[in-house]
Scaffold this motif. Structure first.
Motif, PDB file in Angstrom:
ATOM      1  N   TYR A  63      54.793  -9.424 -34.279  1.00  0.00           N
ATOM      2  CA  TYR A  63      55.492  -8.398 -35.039  1.00  0.00           C
ATOM      3  C   TYR A  63      56.982  -8.632 -34.896  1.00  0.00           C
ATOM      4  CZ  TYR A  63      50.846  -6.441 -34.641  1.00  0.00           C
ATOM      5  OH  TYR A  63      49.482  -6.267 -34.685  1.00  0.00           O
ATOM      6  N   LYS A  64      57.665  -8.787 -36.023  1.00  0.00           N
ATOM      7  CA  LYS A  64      59.103  -9.081 -36.010  1.00  0.00           C
ATOM      8  C   LYS A  64      59.938  -7.833 -36.303  1.00  0.00           C
ATOM      9  CE  LYS A  64      58.422 -13.566 -35.567  1.00  0.00           C
ATOM     10  NZ  LYS A  64      58.883 -14.333 -34.441  1.00  0.00           N
ATOM     11  N   LYS A  65      59.603  -7.160 -37.376  1.00  0.00           N
ATOM     12  CA  LYS A  65      60.284  -5.926 -37.810  1.00  0.00           C
ATOM     13  C   LYS A  65      59.224  -4.973 -38.335  1.00  0.00           C
ATOM     14  CE  LYS A  65      64.606  -7.404 -37.478  1.00  0.00           C
ATOM     15  NZ  LYS A  65      65.611  -6.799 -36.666  1.00  0.00           N
ATOM     16  N   TYR A  91      49.492 -16.612 -41.781  1.00  0.00           N
ATOM     17  CA  TYR A  91      50.014 -15.544 -42.633  1.00  0.00           C
ATOM     18  C   TYR A  91      51.472 -15.258 -42.308  1.00  0.00           C
ATOM     19  CZ  TYR A  91      44.982 -14.830 -42.496  1.00  0.00           C
ATOM     20  OH  TYR A  91      43.633 -15.030 -42.512  1.00  0.00           O
ATOM     21  N   GLU A  92      52.202 -14.860 -43.335  1.00  0.00           N
ATOM     22  CA  GLU A  92      53.551 -14.325 -43.192  1.00  0.00           C
ATOM     23  C   GLU A  92      53.620 -13.075 -44.060  1.00  0.00           C
ATOM     24  OE1 GLU A  92      55.989 -17.535 -44.576  1.00  0.00           O
ATOM     25  OE2 GLU A  92      55.884 -18.600 -42.680  1.00  0.00           O
ATOM     26  N   LEU A  93      54.241 -12.034 -43.512  1.00  0.00           N
ATOM     27  CA  LEU A  93      54.418 -10.784 -44.247  1.00  0.00           C
ATOM     28  C   LEU A  93      55.908 -10.492 -44.363  1.00  0.00           C
ATOM     29  CD1 LEU A  93      51.727  -8.624 -42.407  1.00  0.00           C
ATOM     30  CD2 LEU A  93      51.442  -9.976 -44.473  1.00  0.00           C
ATOM     31  N   TYR A  94      56.376 -10.249 -45.585  1.00  0.00           N
ATOM     32  CA  TYR A  94      57.788  -9.993 -45.848  1.00  0.00           C
ATOM     33  C   TYR A  94      57.972  -8.657 -46.555  1.00  0.00           C
ATOM     34  CZ  TYR A  94      58.604 -14.952 -44.974  1.00  0.00           C
ATOM     35  OH  TYR A  94      58.681 -16.191 -44.394  1.00  0.00           O
ATOM     36  N   ARG A  95      59.085  -7.982 -46.248  1.00  0.00           N
ATOM     37  CA  ARG A  95      59.475  -6.801 -47.007  1.00  0.00           C
ATOM     38  C   ARG A  95      60.095  -7.310 -48.302  1.00  0.00           C
ATOM     39  NH1 ARG A  95      62.819  -4.595 -43.723  1.00  0.00           N
ATOM     40  NH2 ARG A  95      61.264  -3.349 -42.672  1.00  0.00           N
ATOM     41  N   LYS A  96      59.601  -6.863 -49.414  1.00  0.00           N
ATOM     42  CA  LYS A  96      60.042  -7.372 -50.709  1.00  0.00           C
ATOM     43  C   LYS A  96      61.510  -7.063 -50.994  1.00  0.00           C
ATOM     44  CE  LYS A  96      58.912  -7.396 -55.604  1.00  0.00           C
ATOM     45  NZ  LYS A  96      58.019  -6.872 -56.645  1.00  0.00           N
ATOM     46  N   SER A  97      61.965  -5.888 -50.642  1.00  0.00           N
ATOM     47  CA  SER A  97      63.313  -5.453 -51.016  1.00  0.00           C
ATOM     48  C   SER A  97      64.424  -6.304 -50.416  1.00  0.00           C
ATOM     49  CB  SER A  97      63.533  -3.985 -50.639  1.00  0.00           C
ATOM     50  OG  SER A  97      63.467  -3.830 -49.222  1.00  0.00           O
ATOM     51  N   LEU A 101      61.303 -10.980 -42.760  1.00  0.00           N
ATOM     52  CA  LEU A 101      60.022 -11.337 -42.172  1.00  0.00           C
ATOM     53  C   LEU A 101      59.589 -10.192 -41.263  1.00  0.00           C
ATOM     54  CD1 LEU A 101      57.736 -13.392 -41.620  1.00  0.00           C
ATOM     55  CD2 LEU A 101      59.184 -14.325 -39.785  1.00  0.00           C
ATOM     56  N   LEU A 102      58.444  -9.590 -41.577  1.00  0.00           N
ATOM     57  CA  LEU A 102      57.929  -8.466 -40.807  1.00  0.00           C
ATOM     58  C   LEU A 102      56.962  -8.911 -39.718  1.00  0.00           C
ATOM     59  CD1 LEU A 102      57.196  -6.086 -43.819  1.00  0.00           C
ATOM     60  CD2 LEU A 102      59.217  -6.090 -42.327  1.00  0.00           C
ATOM     61  N   ALA A 103      56.132  -9.877 -40.055  1.00  0.00           N
ATOM     62  CA  ALA A 103      55.129 -10.351 -39.101  1.00  0.00           C
ATOM     63  C   ALA A 103      54.613 -11.713 -39.531  1.00  0.00           C
ATOM     64  CB  ALA A 103      53.967  -9.363 -39.018  1.00  0.00           C
ATOM     65  N   GLU A 104      54.098 -12.434 -38.540  1.00  0.00           N
ATOM     66  CA  GLU A 104      53.427 -13.702 -38.827  1.00  0.00           C
ATOM     67  C   GLU A 104      52.256 -13.828 -37.876  1.00  0.00           C
ATOM     68  OE1 GLU A 104      56.404 -16.720 -38.332  1.00  0.00           O
ATOM     69  OE2 GLU A 104      56.721 -16.246 -36.235  1.00  0.00           O
TER      70      GLU A 104
END
Length: 138
Positions: A63-65, A91-97, A101-104
């Motif tokens: 968890y990054k952010k 997997y990588e999860l990003y906040r679109k706005s 990088l939120l999590a990997e």
């Protein structure tokens, strides 16, 4: 190859602070993984109809952010390993706005039959194996 999809964080995925509960990231990994397989012509239900099951045998998330209620999240899924009776997705999860990088993370799966016995996937389902092999990223 990577598969991208977007979700919007729902209220029921968060705690009282509006932050996404950590376990929901794994559900989002599942969305990415099933989307990836469907995008290459291997929807999960077809694999299961063929007698191929992919139980998770290892999972990890860094968890990054924090993702928060209302965020639009981009899920990126990649097939990174295919060897013997194991298959791994990253997997990588990003906040679109703001593209933060939120999590990997990753999930590792066994390739088993309906009785949960490991199978010689490459030999028994060579056509499916070859299709997956074409899409393994680095």
């Amino acid at each position: 190859m990577e598969y991208k999809t977007e979700i919007k964080v729902r209220y029921n995925e968060t705690d009282k602070m509006g932050v996404v509960y950590h376990g929901n990231y794994f559900a989002w990994f599942d969305i990415g993984r099933t989307g990836f397989l469907g995008s290459i012509g291997l929807p999960y239900w077809e694999l299961e109809d063929e007698g191929i099951f992919l139980p998770v045998i290892e999972a990890n998330c860094k968890y990054k952010k924090p993702a928060k209620y209302g965020d639009e999240v981009i899920i990126i899924a990649k097939l990174t390993k295919l060897k013997g009776v194991r298959i791994q997705f990253d997997y990588e999860l990003y906040r679109k706005s703001d593209n933060t990088l939120l999590a990997e993370g990753y999930t590792c799966h066994a390739v088993v039959d309906k009785n949960l016995k490991p199978m010689n996937f490459k030999r028994k389902y060579n056509e499916i194996w070859n299709l997956l092999k074409e899409h393994v990223g680095k």
